[in-house]
Structure formats: structure tokens, C-alpha cells
Design a protein around this motif. Sequence first.
Motif, mmCIF file in Angstrom:
data_model
loop_
_atom_site.group_PDB
_atom_site.id
_atom_site.type_symbol
_atom_site.label_atom_id
_atom_site.label_comp_id
_atom_site.label_asym_id
_atom_site.label_seq_id
_atom_site.Cartn_x
_atom_site.Cartn_y
_atom_site.Cartn_z
ATOM 1 N N LEU A 6 0.840 -1.186 0.000
ATOM 2 C CA LEU A 6 0.000 0.000 0.000
ATOM 3 C C LEU A 6 0.878 1.239 0.000
ATOM 4 O O LEU A 6 1.844 1.327 0.747
ATOM 5 C CB LEU A 6 -0.912 0.018 1.227
ATOM 6 C CG LEU A 6 -1.892 -1.134 1.347
ATOM 7 C CD1 LEU A 6 -2.712 -0.988 2.627
ATOM 8 C CD2 LEU A 6 -2.816 -1.183 0.146
ATOM 9 N N PRO A 8 1.109 5.218 0.739
ATOM 10 C CA PRO A 8 0.370 6.200 1.544
ATOM 11 C C PRO A 8 -0.208 7.292 0.662
ATOM 12 O O PRO A 8 0.335 7.610 -0.396
ATOM 13 C CB PRO A 8 1.433 6.771 2.483
ATOM 14 C CG PRO A 8 2.718 6.564 1.766
ATOM 15 C CD PRO A 8 2.548 5.292 0.974
ATOM 16 N N ASN A 9 -1.320 7.846 1.095
ATOM 17 C CA ASN A 9 -1.881 9.012 0.437
ATOM 18 C C ASN A 9 -1.119 10.237 0.923
ATOM 19 O O ASN A 9 -0.618 10.270 2.044
ATOM 20 C CB ASN A 9 -3.370 9.152 0.756
ATOM 21 C CG ASN A 9 -4.176 8.020 0.157
ATOM 22 O OD1 ASN A 9 -3.872 7.533 -0.919
ATOM 23 N ND2 ASN A 9 -5.202 7.590 0.855
ATOM 24 N N HIS A 88 -5.506 3.945 -2.137
ATOM 25 C CA HIS A 88 -4.157 4.326 -1.726
ATOM 26 C C HIS A 88 -3.422 4.858 -2.944
ATOM 27 O O HIS A 88 -3.852 4.677 -4.070
ATOM 28 C CB HIS A 88 -3.413 3.152 -1.076
ATOM 29 C CG HIS A 88 -3.267 1.967 -1.969
ATOM 30 N ND1 HIS A 88 -2.237 1.842 -2.845
ATOM 31 C CD2 HIS A 88 -4.025 0.857 -2.124
ATOM 32 C CE1 HIS A 88 -2.358 0.705 -3.514
ATOM 33 N NE2 HIS A 88 -3.436 0.096 -3.096
#
Length: 93
Positions: A6, A8-9, A88
Motif C-alpha cells: 500500500l 500512503p496518500n 491508496h
Amino acid sequence: MQRTTLRPNIAFAGLTAAGKTTHAKILAEQLGYKWISATAIILDILGAGGNPEKIWFTDYERIQKAREDGRVDIELERRIRTLANNKHGLLLD
């Protein structure tokens, strides 16, 4: 089982017309992220057309007036939270 990494935003925040969009688009491209424009979301909430990158120079007062009671910003935050919680690798400005 294959593992998914994933990403990160990332959110850019700052003053109107400070260069957030310009820098967010550049960084999103370099990272392979999807760029999300908060201004485009605001315009959608208001049912207004226009170029999200230029609208602050042409309709700033009208947009600010529509945001006075806070309902537009509450809806903006709800939409951004929904996007960020479900995806994401987003870059939001």
C-alpha cells in the motif's frame, strides 16, 4: 498469497493560489500517484463548471460566498475522507 504494498496518500494544504496544484501534479506524476483536485470537488459540490486551475482567479468571491456557512467544506471533507479511506496512492491538493 501475494502481498500488496500500500502506498500512503499524500495531501497538500496551503493558501489559495500558492502553487499546491502545480506541485501536486508534478509529484503525482513522478510517484505514479493519482492526483485529486479539491477545487474540482468543490466545483462539483457547487454544480459549477470551469477550469479548477483558473477558477480562483475568475470566481474567487462567488465561491467563497457559497462556502460561508461551512456546508460546502463539510461535504468536501466527507468526499476527501471517503476517497482516502478507499484508495491508496492518492495525491490530494
